[in-house]
Design a protein around this motif. Structure first.
Motif, PDB file in Angstrom:
ATOM      1  N   MET A  42      -1.319   1.889  11.645  1.00  0.00           N
ATOM      2  CA  MET A  42      -1.215   2.681  12.869  1.00  0.00           C
ATOM      3  C   MET A  42       0.214   3.172  13.062  1.00  0.00           C
ATOM      4  O   MET A  42       0.451   4.341  13.404  1.00  0.00           O
ATOM      5  N   LEU A  43       1.188   2.308  12.811  1.00  0.00           N
ATOM      6  CA  LEU A  43       2.587   2.726  12.924  1.00  0.00           C
ATOM      7  C   LEU A  43       2.928   3.779  11.877  1.00  0.00           C
ATOM      8  O   LEU A  43       3.620   4.765  12.179  1.00  0.00           O
ATOM      9  N   ARG A  44       2.464   3.565  10.646  1.00  0.00           N
ATOM     10  CA  ARG A  44       2.759   4.537   9.585  1.00  0.00           C
ATOM     11  C   ARG A  44       2.183   5.910   9.929  1.00  0.00           C
ATOM     12  O   ARG A  44       2.803   6.950   9.654  1.00  0.00           O
TER      13      ARG A  44
ATOM     14  N   VAL B 222      -2.856  -7.470  10.425  1.00  0.00           N
ATOM     15  CA  VAL B 222      -1.494  -6.924  10.496  1.00  0.00           C
ATOM     16  C   VAL B 222      -1.425  -5.594   9.749  1.00  0.00           C
ATOM     17  O   VAL B 222      -0.766  -4.646  10.203  1.00  0.00           O
ATOM     18  N   PHE B 223      -2.130  -5.504   8.633  1.00  0.00           N
ATOM     19  CA  PHE B 223      -2.134  -4.246   7.882  1.00  0.00           C
ATOM     20  C   PHE B 223      -2.714  -3.108   8.720  1.00  0.00           C
ATOM     21  O   PHE B 223      -2.203  -1.977   8.694  1.00  0.00           O
ATOM     22  N   LYS B 224      -3.762  -3.377   9.495  1.00  0.00           N
ATOM     23  CA  LYS B 224      -4.322  -2.347  10.383  1.00  0.00           C
ATOM     24  C   LYS B 224      -3.267  -1.883  11.386  1.00  0.00           C
ATOM     25  O   LYS B 224      -3.144  -0.676  11.668  1.00  0.00           O
TER      26      LYS B 224
ATOM     27  N   LEU C  45      -7.727  -1.242  17.490  1.00  0.00           N
ATOM     28  CA  LEU C  45      -7.354  -1.247  16.072  1.00  0.00           C
ATOM     29  C   LEU C  45      -8.325  -2.037  15.210  1.00  0.00           C
ATOM     30  O   LEU C  45      -8.153  -2.086  13.987  1.00  0.00           O
ATOM     31  N   GLY C  46      -9.316  -2.673  15.815  1.00  0.00           N
ATOM     32  CA  GLY C  46     -10.244  -3.487  15.033  1.00  0.00           C
ATOM     33  C   GLY C  46      -9.625  -4.774  14.524  1.00  0.00           C
ATOM     34  O   GLY C  46     -10.064  -5.325  13.514  1.00  0.00           O
ATOM     35  N   MET C  47      -8.605  -5.283  15.250  1.00  0.00           N
ATOM     36  CA  MET C  47      -7.922  -6.514  14.844  1.00  0.00           C
ATOM     37  C   MET C  47      -8.678  -7.714  15.436  1.00  0.00           C
ATOM     38  O   MET C  47      -8.253  -8.360  16.378  1.00  0.00           O
TER      39      MET C  47
ATOM     40  N   ALA D 260       0.830  -1.200   0.000  1.00  0.00           N
ATOM     41  CA  ALA D 260       0.000   0.000   0.000  1.00  0.00           C
ATOM     42  C   ALA D 260       0.861   1.245   0.000  1.00  0.00           C
ATOM     43  O   ALA D 260       2.041   1.208   0.381  1.00  0.00           O
ATOM     44  N   GLN D 261       0.265   2.343  -0.423  1.00  0.00           N
ATOM     45  CA  GLN D 261       0.921   3.649  -0.333  1.00  0.00           C
ATOM     46  C   GLN D 261      -0.089   4.654   0.178  1.00  0.00           C
ATOM     47  O   GLN D 261      -1.244   4.684  -0.280  1.00  0.00           O
ATOM     48  N   HIS D 262       0.324   5.466   1.149  1.00  0.00           N
ATOM     49  CA  HIS D 262      -0.560   6.431   1.796  1.00  0.00           C
ATOM     50  C   HIS D 262      -1.812   5.749   2.352  1.00  0.00           C
ATOM     51  O   HIS D 262      -2.889   6.347   2.396  1.00  0.00           O
ATOM     52  N   GLY D 263      -1.683   4.499   2.738  1.00  0.00           N
ATOM     53  CA  GLY D 263      -2.815   3.779   3.297  1.00  0.00           C
ATOM     54  C   GLY D 263      -3.744   3.173   2.279  1.00  0.00           C
ATOM     55  O   GLY D 263      -4.683   2.448   2.647  1.00  0.00           O
TER      56      GLY D 263
END
Length: 384
Positions: free
Chosen positions: A260-262, A254-256, A194-196, A32-35
């Protein structure tokens, strides 16, 4: 900036060729880029032996990528004043000293910063003072670590810890917050916000049918034998609280977490983790210290020794041609975490690119570094 569709197609073709060649069994990938997701793919098998196809909602035992979730708990504790980087382990977990006065030396010096940066001086063993088969509840594991000796002066060298450092981090955070259960704490402080919804420490029974079995394709002469790795299928149970290796999750969850880190701790307009904490966590902490464990991996391949390149629990890309998971063309500030021979995520903050890769089939670690360096380089080449 954008990601080149033709290059993304090459990445897909490369992954499919790797699987057909038998390098690993299957994988779920997000780039992904910019989410915004540019590529999400599901390839190969969850289990090659039974020809079970990979599915997007497969649940992976992500091994040491679990440490990233434990790091996040520590970040929350730091930002909320529960712990400091200078907090010594013995202040929170006094039984870490053990009972033998001749084996207590230097333990009183080890603090949270040492644990997060893998400079604690504790040995690089996968067993935290007790056989991994006996590891279930975190308080008992922390007590067992009291029997393990410090082997280096804390703060003087990087020696990546497969188990001990993050077991202690998890127990320090649990006691600082006052939770009875590490599992409950992780769910309430990180996974639920985080909705994980499919992520846990341990494998709930209702998720067993979706779980990808661990299959090891590593030599018998390696740091870990195939049976050591595959034995985690039985170790990571519903009750197991293993902050260093015991998380189960999906590619979407994991993407969620990665996003969050990004976004430097921001989730849905609120700051789950302080921005300053994330910025410091993703800044080099270990200077020019080398990574002792990965020096052995590189030596076997005839590669130069790698620097530690560690922030607060995360690995940084750094600079130079020494092979690494991120490749030489991500920005030096790229950071992430990985799990033995199978899982990886990274964020390139300069280009706002995120990458998540959860695979079935644990590879030899040197071959794994080669795989991720190749794919990471192809992702960097997709940025236009």
């Amino acid at each position: 900036m954008a990601l080149n569709p033709a290059q993304l197609k090459r990445i897909e073709e490369t992954i499919q060729a790797d699987i057909e060649r038998g390098d690993y069994d299957g994988v779920n990938v997000i780039i992904a880029q910019h989410g915004e997701i540019a590529l999400q793919g599901t390839y190969g098998f969850s289990e090659r032996a039974t020809e079970r196809p990979s599915k997007q909602d497969d649940i992976y035992r992500v091994l040491s990528l679990s440490k990233a979730f434990t790091n996040a708990l520590a970040y929350r504790a730091l930002g909320e004043g529960k712990l400091a980087l200078s907090t010594r382990v013995v202040e929170i977990v006094p039984e870490f000293l053990g009972t033998d006065p001749f084996r207590m030396m230097r333990k009183d010096k080890i603090n949270l910063w040492n644990l997060l940066t893998h400079t604690s001086g504790m040995p690089a063993t996968p067993n935290p003072g007790m056989p991994i088969q006996d590891c279930v509840k975190l308080p008992e594991i922390a007590t067992a670590i009291g029997t393990v000796d410090v082997i280096h002066e804390p703060g003087t060298q990087v020696n990546y810890s497969p188990a001990i450092n993050h077991a202690l981090i998890g127990e320090m955070v649990r006691r600082a917050y006052g939770y009875d259960s590490f599992q409950d704490m992780a769910r309430e402080l990180i996974f639920e916000p985080l909705g994980m919804k499919d992520t846990n420490f341990g494998l709930p029974k209702e998720n067993e049918d979706r779980a990808v079995p661990i299959k090891a394709y590593v030599p018998d002469t390696g740091f870990l034998r195939p049976e050591d790795i595959e034995g985690l299928n039985e170790v990571i149970t519903e009750e197991a609280e293993l902050p260093w290796v015991g998380a189960t999750t999906t590619v979407d969850d994991v993407f969620k977490f990665v996003e969050m880190l990004r976004r430097k701790g921001e989730v849905n307009g609120e700051q789950l983790i302080g921005k300053a904490i994330i910025e410091q966590a993703t800044t080099l902490q270990t200077g020019d210290m080398m990574n002792d464990l990965y020096t052995m991996v590189n030596s076997e391949m005839g590669w130069a020794a790698p620097k530690g390149n560690i922030g607060l629990g995360v690995i940084l890309s750094g600079t130079g041609p020494v092979p690494n998971f991120f490749g030489p063309f991500t920005s030096p500030n790229a950071f992430g975490n990985n799990g033995a021979g199978s899982t990886l995520f990274w964020v390139d903050p300069d280009n706002q690119v995120s990458f998540v890769f959860l695979s079935a089939g644990v590879m030899d670690e040197a071959k794994n570094v080669e795989r991720f360096q190749r794919i990471s380089t192809m992702i960097s080449a997709a940025i236009v």
